[in-house]
Design an enzyme around this catalytic site. Structure first.
Site, PDB file in Angstrom:
ATOM      1  N   SER A   1       2.631   1.153  -7.995  1.00  0.00           N
ATOM      2  CA  SER A   1       2.289   2.076  -8.943  1.00  0.00           C
ATOM      3  C   SER A   1       3.166   3.300  -8.974  1.00  0.00           C
ATOM      4  CB  SER A   1       0.731   2.338  -8.620  1.00  0.00           C
ATOM      5  OG  SER A   1       0.703   3.456  -7.821  1.00  0.00           O
ATOM      6  N   LYS A   2       2.705   4.001 -10.048  1.00  0.00           N
ATOM      7  CA  LYS A   2       3.296   5.379 -10.259  1.00  0.00           C
ATOM      8  C   LYS A   2       3.325   6.090  -9.314  1.00  0.00           C
ATOM      9  CE  LYS A   2       2.053   6.711 -14.980  1.00  0.00           C
ATOM     10  NZ  LYS A   2       1.554   7.611 -15.806  1.00  0.00           N
ATOM     11  N   ARG A   3       2.245   6.057  -8.070  1.00  0.00           N
ATOM     12  CA  ARG A   3       2.236   6.848  -7.357  1.00  0.00           C
ATOM     13  C   ARG A   3       2.776   6.370  -5.928  1.00  0.00           C
ATOM     14  NH1 ARG A   3      -2.237   6.250  -9.963  1.00  0.00           N
ATOM     15  NH2 ARG A   3      -2.889   4.397  -8.546  1.00  0.00           N
ATOM     16  N   ASP A   4       3.382   5.540  -5.777  1.00  0.00           N
ATOM     17  CA  ASP A   4       4.202   4.882  -4.745  1.00  0.00           C
ATOM     18  C   ASP A   4       5.648   5.844  -4.728  1.00  0.00           C
ATOM     19  OD1 ASP A   4       3.008   2.708  -3.318  1.00  0.00           O
ATOM     20  OD2 ASP A   4       3.114   1.826  -5.257  1.00  0.00           O
TER      21      ASP A   4
END
Ligand code: GLU
Length: 452
Positions: free
Chosen positions: A214-217
């Site tokens: 995801s974006k947050r990784d």
């Protein structure tokens, strides 16, 4: 004969170019270059709230960094940079309006609460995918599809299909998250009297934990690697292996060969796991084999961007230091960090250097001895001469040469790690080495180098 290949990358500007998006762009580009077809960039910017110039620039920047050039633009021309597009959906409202009229003229739409809806067929939706094989969707419960909102704006599914039709797209290569949309898209093609393109849905990218990246990784944005000074060719090569394999256990391949070998049938069916350690390793392989001139170009650009002070540095010193540092590091960021102590003469001292190398009572005397020994070198200032001087100081102090070498490093750089010391001293030059030793001796005497 089948028509020439036309593929597209159709990102929505979200403010970042995700690794998955970059991989989709790359696979499309590779397929176009492999087949001699056309690669189109289409910015899906109909979501006004998120659509900012910065968000679009992030996409351009990523594409250019990876070397993915696109072929044509709205005026139909291709080739030179000025008229190569890309296409922006926000500039194509008129086209969508015409197609909405066309759809309305069939008996397949109706109005509902001010929105226009498309009657989804209730027959099974069959998608023949080049990667996933034949996938059938049960549509008995499928709701009808809004194609135009109450405010008059057409929805993603509709404009996506219209553009692929208008642009003569022959192959839609995109992330597997769109597979479930595809039967809806095919129904729209049918209703508009168009032939659907071929579809190739490429596997998802998973993070270390095994869930969808995801974006947050960490490391999910392509820009992360540009900032860290990875080599774009290495990142591009690594991205190729996320869901595709050239076979024969080969992993590192020049771009020409990747283009030659890339094809849709050898895209993997199973999800691809993103492995940052492997990418770092691969970057190291590229780093080591980079030609000197290409390394200088890369290093020059990265340093100018991240270390403006490099402009004031003695160019001859920079030229001597970079190859020495290159040996020991693997990324532009590491290169810059290792160069930091030489960008200025008032470099600082790390806690580790203070604690481990600059705390012993004999340090002051040894620094004086080093100044004297280096100062006495009258012949060539080279590795052998500086090594001889270090040995001499060690002998006279009855210490191991390594001790003196570690001290000399801490004194001239403020660090405990760095390029090989004799090479470093040679590269710095006699005057600079003496000045740095003196500076350290002075700071020590003033009690400024006490570890916290
Ligand atoms: N704008 C869509 C996305 O970013 C494009 C999907 C497609 O490639 O058709 O997911």
């Amino acid at each position: 004969m089948s028509s020439p290949v036309r593929v597209r990358f159709a990102p929505s500007p979200t403010g970042m170019l995700h690794i998955g998006g970059a991989r989709t762009a790359l696979f499309n580009w590779l397929y176009a270059r492999h087949t001699g077809g056309k690669f189109i960039l289409r910015i899906e910017d109909t979501d006004q709230a998120r659509n900012t110039q910065e968000a679009v620039d992030v996409i351009f920047r990523g594409m250019r960094w990876l070397g993915l050039d696109w072929d044509e633009g709205p005026d139909g021309k291709g080739g030179t940079s000025g008229d190569r597009g890309p296409y922006f959906q926000s500039q194509r409202a008129e086209i969508y309006r015409k197609y909405l009229e066309k759809l309305k003229a069939t008996d397949k739409t109706y109005e509902d609460g001010g929105a226009l809806k498309f009657k989804m067929p209730k027959t099974p939706g069959v998608v023949k995918d080049l990667v996933c094989g034949e996938v059938t969707f049960d549509r008995t419960m499928e709701p009808d599809l809004v194609v135009q909102r109450k405010d008059g704006s057409p929805v993603f599914h509709f404009v996506n299909v219209v553009d692929d039709l208008e642009m003569g797209i022959t192959h839609v290569i995109r992330g597997e998250d769109h597979l479930t949309n595809t039967h809806k898209h095919i129904a729209l093609y049918d209703a508009l009297g168009g032939t659907p393109p071929q579809f190739a849905h490429i596997p998802l990218i998973l993070n270390r934990g095994g869930s969808k990246m995801s974006k947050r990784d960490e490391g999910a944005a392509l820009g992360f690697y540009e900032d860290a000074g990875y080599l774009p060719a290495a990142v591009r090569n690594y991205l190729c292996l996320l869901g595709w394999s050239p076979g024969e256990n080969q992993e590192i391949l020049p771009i020409d060969e990747l283009v030659q070998r890339f094809d849709l049938p050898n895209i993997n069916r199973s999800n691809a796991r993103f492995d940052g350690d492997k990418l770092f390793w691969m970057n190291g392989e590229y780093w080591r084999s980079l030609r000197d001139t290409d390394f200088q170009k890369f290093a020059g650009e990265y340093l100018r961007r991240t270390r403006p002070k490099v402009a004031q540095m003695d160019p001859a010193l920079l030229e001597r230091l970079l190859p020495l540092i290159r040996e020991k590091v693997r990324t532009g960021r590491e290169l810059a960090e290792w160069l930091d102590p030489y960008l200025v003469e008032d470099y600082d001292y790390t806690e580790e250097a203070k604690k481990k190398q600059l705390a012993a009572p004999e340090v002051g005397n040894w620094l004086s001895a080093l100044v004297a020994a280096f100062g006495a070198i009258t012949g060539a200032w080279d590795d052998a001469a500086v090594e001889g001087a270090c040995k001499k100081v060690a002998d006279e102090a009855g210490a191991k040469p390594a001790k003196v070498i570690h001290l000399a490093r801490a004194a001239v750089s403020g660090r405990t790690v760095g390029p090989s010391l004799f090479g470093l001293l040679t590269a710095l030059g006699k005057e600079r080495v003496l000045a740095r030793l003196e500076r350290t001796r002075r700071q020590l005497a003033e009690g400024k180098l006490v570890a916290a």
